[in-house]
Scaffold this motif. Structure first.
Motif, PDB file in Angstrom:
ATOM      1  N   ARG A 247       9.165  -1.440  -3.301  1.00 36.93           N
ATOM      2  CA  ARG A 247       9.321  -2.723  -4.330  1.00 36.93           C
ATOM      3  C   ARG A 247       7.822  -3.469  -4.378  1.00 36.93           C
ATOM      4  O   ARG A 247       7.644  -3.972  -5.297  1.00 36.93           O
ATOM      5  N   GLU A 250       6.092  -1.847  -7.028  1.00 32.35           N
ATOM      6  CA  GLU A 250       6.546  -2.401  -8.441  1.00 32.35           C
ATOM      7  C   GLU A 250       6.104  -3.602  -8.694  1.00 32.35           C
ATOM      8  O   GLU A 250       5.907  -3.840 -10.188  1.00 32.35           O
ATOM      9  N   ASP A 251       5.889  -4.520  -7.743  1.00 32.39           N
ATOM     10  CA  ASP A 251       5.412  -5.745  -8.018  1.00 32.39           C
ATOM     11  C   ASP A 251       4.023  -5.674  -8.547  1.00 32.39           C
ATOM     12  O   ASP A 251       3.728  -6.453  -9.417  1.00 32.39           O
ATOM     13  N   VAL A 253       2.708  -3.298 -10.236  1.00 34.52           N
ATOM     14  CA  VAL A 253       2.638  -2.657 -11.582  1.00 34.52           C
ATOM     15  C   VAL A 253       3.075  -3.676 -12.612  1.00 34.52           C
ATOM     16  O   VAL A 253       2.321  -3.760 -13.731  1.00 34.52           O
ATOM     17  N   LYS A 254       3.912  -4.472 -12.208  1.00 37.36           N
ATOM     18  CA  LYS A 254       4.137  -5.703 -13.192  1.00 37.36           C
ATOM     19  C   LYS A 254       3.282  -6.603 -13.477  1.00 37.36           C
ATOM     20  O   LYS A 254       3.160  -7.436 -14.636  1.00 37.36           O
ATOM     21  N   ARG A 274       5.051  -9.616  -0.997  1.00 35.33           N
ATOM     22  CA  ARG A 274       6.231  -8.819  -0.513  1.00 35.33           C
ATOM     23  C   ARG A 274       6.253  -8.512   1.006  1.00 35.33           C
ATOM     24  O   ARG A 274       7.579  -8.355   1.598  1.00 35.33           O
ATOM     25  N   LEU A 482       9.295   6.270  -5.099  1.00 37.78           N
ATOM     26  CA  LEU A 482       8.460   6.155  -5.879  1.00 37.78           C
ATOM     27  C   LEU A 482       7.906   7.418  -6.649  1.00 37.78           C
ATOM     28  O   LEU A 482       7.746   8.505  -5.901  1.00 37.78           O
ATOM     29  N   TRP A 492       7.463   5.427 -15.354  1.00 40.52           N
ATOM     30  CA  TRP A 492       7.717   4.435 -14.266  1.00 40.52           C
ATOM     31  C   TRP A 492       6.961   3.186 -14.631  1.00 40.52           C
ATOM     32  O   TRP A 492       7.685   1.939 -14.739  1.00 40.52           O
ATOM     33  N   MET A 493       5.540   3.352 -15.172  1.00 40.14           N
ATOM     34  CA  MET A 493       4.926   2.106 -15.410  1.00 40.14           C
ATOM     35  C   MET A 493       5.333   1.472 -16.756  1.00 40.14           C
ATOM     36  O   MET A 493       5.090   0.445 -16.723  1.00 40.14           O
ATOM     37  N   ARG A 495       8.311   1.638 -18.082  1.00 38.77           N
ATOM     38  CA  ARG A 495       9.586   1.047 -17.846  1.00 38.77           C
ATOM     39  C   ARG A 495       9.283  -0.359 -17.172  1.00 38.77           C
ATOM     40  O   ARG A 495      10.130  -1.385 -17.596  1.00 38.77           O
ATOM     41  N   LEU A 496       8.382  -0.631 -16.294  1.00 41.76           N
ATOM     42  CA  LEU A 496       8.349  -1.609 -15.471  1.00 41.76           C
ATOM     43  C   LEU A 496       7.441  -2.818 -16.322  1.00 41.76           C
ATOM     44  O   LEU A 496       7.652  -4.025 -16.232  1.00 41.76           O
ATOM     45  N   THR A 497       6.559  -2.274 -17.283  1.00 38.49           N
ATOM     46  CA  THR A 497       5.664  -3.100 -17.873  1.00 38.49           C
ATOM     47  C   THR A 497       6.170  -3.403 -19.530  1.00 38.49           C
ATOM     48  O   THR A 497       5.637  -4.360 -20.303  1.00 38.49           O
TER      49      THR A 497
END
Length: 498
Positions: A247, A250-251, A253-254, A274, A482, A492-493, A495-497
């Motif tokens: 997680r 993911e934080d 990347v955002k 986190r 991951l 993945w990147m 999708r997150l951004t």
């Protein structure tokens, strides 16, 4: 507390006459030099001694790991019959003047007790009929009679409430005594003693004439090897650490756009948030290495720029509240897309990691996964014309190490490099068993000033690291949530951004 000063503290040579006396005969609390108050009036001392509610905690449940710590102590007892065993938690360390570093209990102490308080000491006292009696020596609640609780820099009104000895016994399942009595008890004790060194200098001084370096090292080595195979509680904690770490990635990347506007420190701070929200801390200094910094293995300054078109090597792990840490690395394109050369290097490292993971299974040699990964990397370096083959020659002479640099993994647990003082024959020359947890982390690093490689390679560093549990029939990738392939990372990147 950055803007607050302790008004009274045990730092001066002479006791303050006005400070209330301890009825038990202990030294009075000493006043802080340059404190704003000259002393404590009798009226104030009397006022502070009364009017407080009883806050003793009742109906406490044992900590979750209590049955496991009891079993670990039993194994330790069986290994050293007749010896008095002393395992300290450690003490606070000064960061600057009257500020301390955050305390982290010694791994050996926390492993055997489940406790994490500073100055604690576990003592296993040998019994005449065999076995040991375990006692935890802890600081009790702050004294309300002598003013310690509000005058001393480590009093409860300054740093928070401690468990009473009775509460500690209920939580930890071990008899508890006042640690201030321990030094005298150890001086008077007869028979062989062993202590885990490096955590409590005062206690080591107390035992100078009762211990030897060789005997103490045997204790430390045993406790390191005892942690090689994890129990079910430990495996659960490691999975929790890995899940929080995922997680945290993911934080990061955002917020890569914010990191580009600032520096690598934005990445470090994002992951740290986190770790502190879901765990105790980071398990080690986060490596947030962008661009050429990715070629420095332990880049923890994290003060460089984050630029579109560069790679970000993020090596970080959340440490749980029970002190188990993850250790995961991903190398991410800052703009979300690998360049052709970045992808070529990344895919070589991924292929090496896949070979390494496949070699992790019960009965395999510990070195097998390292050898498998290195063979892949050496093969690619030869194919790219960066080193002269054949591959067997490269591996025999270790020539690939100019660009691979480090081993392919290490044991993982309460320490990020767990079990580090285990004997070579039980660790790197040993055999994998179910319950062992290790990392598989090959990498390729082309230094910015390396004239032996084409210019376009220089400044590119790639590492992929996952946490692997050895199972009865093979292995389980704890960090499988991951993505690892180049295509999956890009998706993945996005999708997150997006």
């Amino acid at each position: 507390m950055g803007g607050v000063q302790f008004e009274e503290e045990d730092v001066t040579e002479e006791p303050t006459p006005e400070a209330p006396e301890n009825p038990e005969g202990e030294e009075p609390i000493k006043q802080r030099k340059n404190g704003l108050y000259p002393g404590v009036s009798d009226e104030l001392a009397a006022n502070m001694q009364s009017g407080w509610a009883d806050t003793e905690l009742h109906d406490l449940e044992p900590v979750e790991q209590a049955p496991h710590t009891a079993r670990r102590r039993a194994a330790l007892s069986a290994r050293f019959p007749g010896d008095r065993l002393v395992i300290p938690a450690g003490n606070l360390r000064t960061r600057s003047n009257d500020t301390d570093y955050g305390f982290r209990a010694s791994t050996e102490y926390a492993y055997l007790t489940g406790d994490q308080t500073e100055d604690g000491v576990l003592v296993l006292e040998p019994e005449a009929g065999g076995g040991h009696t375990a006692t935890l020596y802890l600081l009790p609640r702050s004294n309300r009679e002598n003013g310690e609780f509000w005058l001393d820099g480590q009093g409860e009104l300054w740093v928070g409430r401690r468990l009473s000895l009775t509460e500690a016994e209920k939580r930890l399942g071990v008899a508890a005594k006042d640690v201030r009595e321990l030094a005298d008890e150890l001086r008077a004790a007869a028979g062989p003693v062993r202590i885990v060194r490096g955590h409590d200098a005062a206690l080591e001084t107390t035992l100078t004439d009762k211990v030897t370096g060789e005997r103490d090292e045997e204790l430390r080595v045993f406790l390191s090897e005892q942690r090689l195979v994890k129990d079910e509680f430990e495996i659960g904690q490691l999975q929790a650490a890995v899940d929080s770490t995922a997680r945290g990635f993911e934080d990061v990347v955002k917020v890569l756009d914010k990191a580009q506007a600032t520096s690598e420190r934005y990445i470090e701070g994002t992951f740290f948030l986190r770790a502190r929200v879901e765990g105790n801390d980071v398990g080690y200094g986060s490596i947030c290495a962008a661009g050429p910094h990715a070629t420095t293995l332990h880049w923890v300054r994290n003060d460089g720029p984050v630029r579109s078109g560069d790679l970000l090597l993020l090596d970080a792990g959340v440490e749980t509240t029970t002190l188990y840490t993850a250790d995961v690395t991903r190398t991410l394109p800052v703009n979300g897309t690998y360049s052709p050369l970045q992808r070529k290097i990344y895919e070589a490292v991924y292929e090496a990691q896949e070979a390494g993971i496949a070699a992790v299974r019960p009965g395999a040699k510990y070195r097998d996964f390292h050898d498998a990964a290195q063979h892949v990397l050496a093969t690619r370096l030869v194919e790219w014309g960066l080193v002269e083959g054949p591959v067997e020659r490269v591996l025999e002479l270790g020539l690939q190490r100019r660009w691979t640099l480090h081993g392919t993994g290490h044991m993982l647990g309460m320490d990020v490099h767990d079990c580090a003082v285990a004997r070579t024959e039980t660790y790197v020359d040993g055999t994998l068993e179910p319950g062992m947890c290790l990392t598989v982390e090959p990498g390729l690093y082309f230094q910015p000033d390396d004239l032996t490689v084409p210019e376009e390679y220089r400044g590119i560093g790639v590492r992929i690291e996952d946490d692997i549990l050895v199972t009865e029939d093979g292995n389980r990738v704890l960090s499988a949530a991951l993505p690892r392939t180049a295509d999956d990372v890009e998706a993945w990147m996005a999708r997150l951004t997006g």
